[in-house]
Design a protein around this motif. Structure first.
Motif, PDB file in Angstrom:
ATOM      1  N   ALA A  45     -62.700  97.470  53.123  1.00 29.38           N
ATOM      2  CA  ALA A  45     -61.457  97.877  52.748  1.00 29.38           C
ATOM      3  C   ALA A  45     -60.831  98.976  53.285  1.00 29.38           C
ATOM      4  N   THR A  46     -61.404  99.635  53.702  1.00 28.43           N
ATOM      5  CA  THR A  46     -61.083 101.020  54.321  1.00 28.43           C
ATOM      6  C   THR A  46     -60.307 100.819  55.635  1.00 28.43           C
ATOM      7  N   LEU A  47     -60.972  99.880  56.385  1.00 30.97           N
ATOM      8  CA  LEU A  47     -60.432  99.550  57.725  1.00 30.97           C
ATOM      9  C   LEU A  47     -59.128  98.703  57.530  1.00 30.97           C
ATOM     10  N   GLY A  48     -59.056  97.793  56.567  1.00 30.62           N
ATOM     11  CA  GLY A  48     -58.039  97.022  56.234  1.00 30.62           C
ATOM     12  C   GLY A  48     -56.806  97.833  55.722  1.00 30.62           C
ATOM     13  N   THR A  49     -56.926  98.953  54.830  1.00 26.83           N
ATOM     14  CA  THR A  49     -56.011  99.862  54.605  1.00 26.83           C
ATOM     15  C   THR A  49     -55.460 100.702  55.627  1.00 26.83           C
ATOM     16  N   ASP A  50     -56.321 101.021  56.540  1.00 26.81           N
ATOM     17  CA  ASP A  50     -55.840 101.648  57.728  1.00 26.81           C
ATOM     18  C   ASP A  50     -55.090 100.905  58.656  1.00 26.81           C
ATOM     19  N   LEU A  51     -55.439  99.600  58.882  1.00 26.80           N
ATOM     20  CA  LEU A  51     -54.585  98.827  59.548  1.00 26.80           C
ATOM     21  C   LEU A  51     -53.189  98.497  58.874  1.00 26.80           C
ATOM     22  N   LEU A  52     -53.178  98.345  57.812  1.00 28.53           N
ATOM     23  CA  LEU A  52     -52.047  98.146  57.026  1.00 28.53           C
ATOM     24  C   LEU A  52     -51.112  99.133  56.901  1.00 28.53           C
ATOM     25  N   TRP A  54     -51.171 101.415  59.342  1.00 30.11           N
ATOM     26  CA  TRP A  54     -50.551 101.481  60.784  1.00 30.11           C
ATOM     27  C   TRP A  54     -49.452 100.591  60.818  1.00 30.11           C
ATOM     28  N   LEU A  55     -49.406  99.335  60.265  1.00 27.77           N
ATOM     29  CA  LEU A  55     -48.377  98.227  60.435  1.00 27.77           C
ATOM     30  C   LEU A  55     -47.180  98.723  59.633  1.00 27.77           C
ATOM     31  N   THR A  56     -47.465  99.049  58.422  1.00 24.45           N
ATOM     32  CA  THR A  56     -46.108  99.302  57.592  1.00 24.45           C
ATOM     33  C   THR A  56     -45.808 100.761  57.377  1.00 24.45           C
ATOM     34  N   ALA A  57     -46.410 101.836  57.636  1.00 22.65           N
ATOM     35  CA  ALA A  57     -46.224 103.260  57.376  1.00 22.65           C
ATOM     36  C   ALA A  57     -46.147 103.470  55.768  1.00 22.65           C
ATOM     37  N   ASP A  58     -46.348 102.514  54.938  1.00 20.53           N
ATOM     38  CA  ASP A  58     -46.575 102.832  53.361  1.00 20.53           C
ATOM     39  C   ASP A  58     -47.555 103.799  53.014  1.00 20.53           C
ATOM     40  N   VAL A  59     -47.210 104.883  52.513  1.00 25.01           N
ATOM     41  CA  VAL A  59     -48.219 105.840  52.088  1.00 25.01           C
ATOM     42  C   VAL A  59     -49.202 105.221  50.933  1.00 25.01           C
ATOM     43  N   PHE A  60     -48.822 104.148  50.116  1.00 29.32           N
ATOM     44  CA  PHE A  60     -49.531 103.352  49.413  1.00 29.32           C
ATOM     45  C   PHE A  60     -51.284 103.025  50.065  1.00 29.32           C
ATOM     46  N   TRP A  61     -50.992 102.715  51.243  1.00 28.35           N
ATOM     47  CA  TRP A  61     -52.190 102.401  51.929  1.00 28.35           C
ATOM     48  C   TRP A  61     -53.051 103.475  52.478  1.00 28.35           C
ATOM     49  N   MET A  62     -52.395 104.626  52.497  1.00 30.16           N
ATOM     50  CA  MET A  62     -53.133 105.835  52.933  1.00 30.16           C
ATOM     51  C   MET A  62     -53.811 106.301  51.672  1.00 30.16           C
ATOM     52  N   ARG A  63     -53.234 106.176  50.517  1.00 28.74           N
ATOM     53  CA  ARG A  63     -53.928 106.647  49.305  1.00 28.74           C
ATOM     54  C   ARG A  63     -55.126 105.755  49.039  1.00 28.74           C
ATOM     55  N   ALA A  64     -54.977 104.296  49.276  1.00 30.29           N
ATOM     56  CA  ALA A  64     -55.898 103.409  48.902  1.00 30.29           C
ATOM     57  C   ALA A  64     -57.085 103.369  49.896  1.00 30.29           C
ATOM     58  N   GLY A  65     -56.654 103.907  51.285  1.00 32.21           N
ATOM     59  CA  GLY A  65     -57.840 104.158  52.423  1.00 32.21           C
ATOM     60  C   GLY A  65     -58.622 105.340  51.646  1.00 32.21           C
ATOM     61  N   LEU A  66     -58.183 106.271  51.071  1.00 36.51           N
ATOM     62  CA  LEU A  66     -58.694 107.635  50.633  1.00 36.51           C
ATOM     63  C   LEU A  66     -59.764 106.927  49.482  1.00 36.51           C
ATOM     64  N   ASN A 116     -65.518 109.788  57.493  1.00 35.85           N
ATOM     65  CA  ASN A 116     -64.028 109.193  57.222  1.00 35.85           C
ATOM     66  C   ASN A 116     -63.592 109.572  55.921  1.00 35.85           C
ATOM     67  N   TRP A 117     -64.249 109.993  54.815  1.00 33.25           N
ATOM     68  CA  TRP A 117     -63.743 110.335  53.577  1.00 33.25           C
ATOM     69  C   TRP A 117     -63.187 111.781  53.558  1.00 33.25           C
ATOM     70  N   GLY A 118     -64.166 112.658  54.118  1.00 31.79           N
ATOM     71  CA  GLY A 118     -63.774 114.003  54.219  1.00 31.79           C
ATOM     72  C   GLY A 118     -62.688 114.282  55.220  1.00 31.79           C
ATOM     73  N   LEU A 119     -62.488 113.592  56.215  1.00 27.33           N
ATOM     74  CA  LEU A 119     -61.278 113.551  57.092  1.00 27.33           C
ATOM     75  C   LEU A 119     -60.163 113.465  56.057  1.00 27.33           C
ATOM     76  N   ARG A 120     -60.329 112.205  55.414  1.00 25.87           N
ATOM     77  CA  ARG A 120     -58.969 112.011  54.590  1.00 25.87           C
ATOM     78  C   ARG A 120     -58.572 112.888  53.558  1.00 25.87           C
ATOM     79  N   LEU A 121     -59.594 113.551  52.883  1.00 22.76           N
ATOM     80  CA  LEU A 121     -59.456 114.831  52.003  1.00 22.76           C
ATOM     81  C   LEU A 121     -58.840 115.886  52.700  1.00 22.76           C
ATOM     82  N   ASP A 122     -58.999 116.137  53.759  1.00 23.48           N
ATOM     83  CA  ASP A 122     -58.517 117.332  54.397  1.00 23.48           C
ATOM     84  C   ASP A 122     -57.037 117.081  54.519  1.00 23.48           C
ATOM     85  N   SER A 123     -56.429 116.397  55.015  1.00 22.34           N
ATOM     86  CA  SER A 123     -55.174 115.934  55.189  1.00 22.34           C
ATOM     87  C   SER A 123     -54.879 114.216  55.222  1.00 22.34           C
TER      88      SER A 123
END
Length: 166
Positions: A45-52, A54-66, A116-123
């Motif tokens: 799911a994390t990989l999927g949210t990252d790809l989405l 990348w494709l949409t630039a929607d911040v929802f997918w960034m939060r979902a990936g976190l 991966n999680w720690g990287l997302r927590l940072d920024s």
């Protein structure tokens, strides 16, 4: 059949005689085998949210990936603790090289998920390209650890509870 296949190996025979029945189980069902499904799903799911993202630039997918990466990490830690208990408590599991291969690949996967999680927590903005590359690496290690885990179950019978009637 070659002559080397006819020669019996005392090391393999000694390991084959040891029980591989799960020591950490509920009603005969190994908890480790039950606990790995969610971390695997959330790694993907994390990989999927990252790809989405990348494709949409929607911040929802960034939060979902976190969230997905955090659940993958903590779920992996839980499954890893149970798997480690199985490895250390059951001599038939501990004596197989495939068990150690699976354990090392799984520990590497947990470390990658934590990174991966720690990287997302940072920024939030570390998702592209770093988070995506780490998610791809996590997916690869999920396949490696899963392959070796499957070999343990299907080739070595680890964790299977077979009754006397069968």
């Amino acid at each position: 059949m070659s002559e080397t296949e006819n020669i019996e190996n005392p090391v393999i025979e000694a390991v084959a005689d040891k029980s591989v029945t799960s020591a950490v189980a509920v009603a005969g069902h190994p908890i480790h085998a039950m606990s790995v499904h969610f971390p695997i799903a959330f790694v993907m799911a994390t990989l999927g949210t990252d790809l989405l993202y990348w494709l949409t630039a929607d911040v929802f997918w960034m939060r979902a990936g976190l969230w997905a990466s955090g659940i993958a990490f903590f779920g992996g830690v839980f499954a890893g603790l149970i798997g480690s208990a199985e490895l250390l408590l059951v001599p038939g599991i501990r004596g197989r090289v495939a068990s150690w291969t699976h354990a090392i690949a799984a520990m590497m996967l947990i470390a990658i998920c934590g990174m991966n999680w720690g990287l997302r927590l940072d920024s939030d903005y570390n998702v592209l390209p770093n988070g995506l590359m780490i998610s791809l690496l996590a997916a690869v290690f999920t396949g490696v650890a899963g392959w070796h885990g499957g070999k343990l179950v299907f080739d070595h019978g680890v964790g299977l509870m077979i009754s006397e009637k069968e």
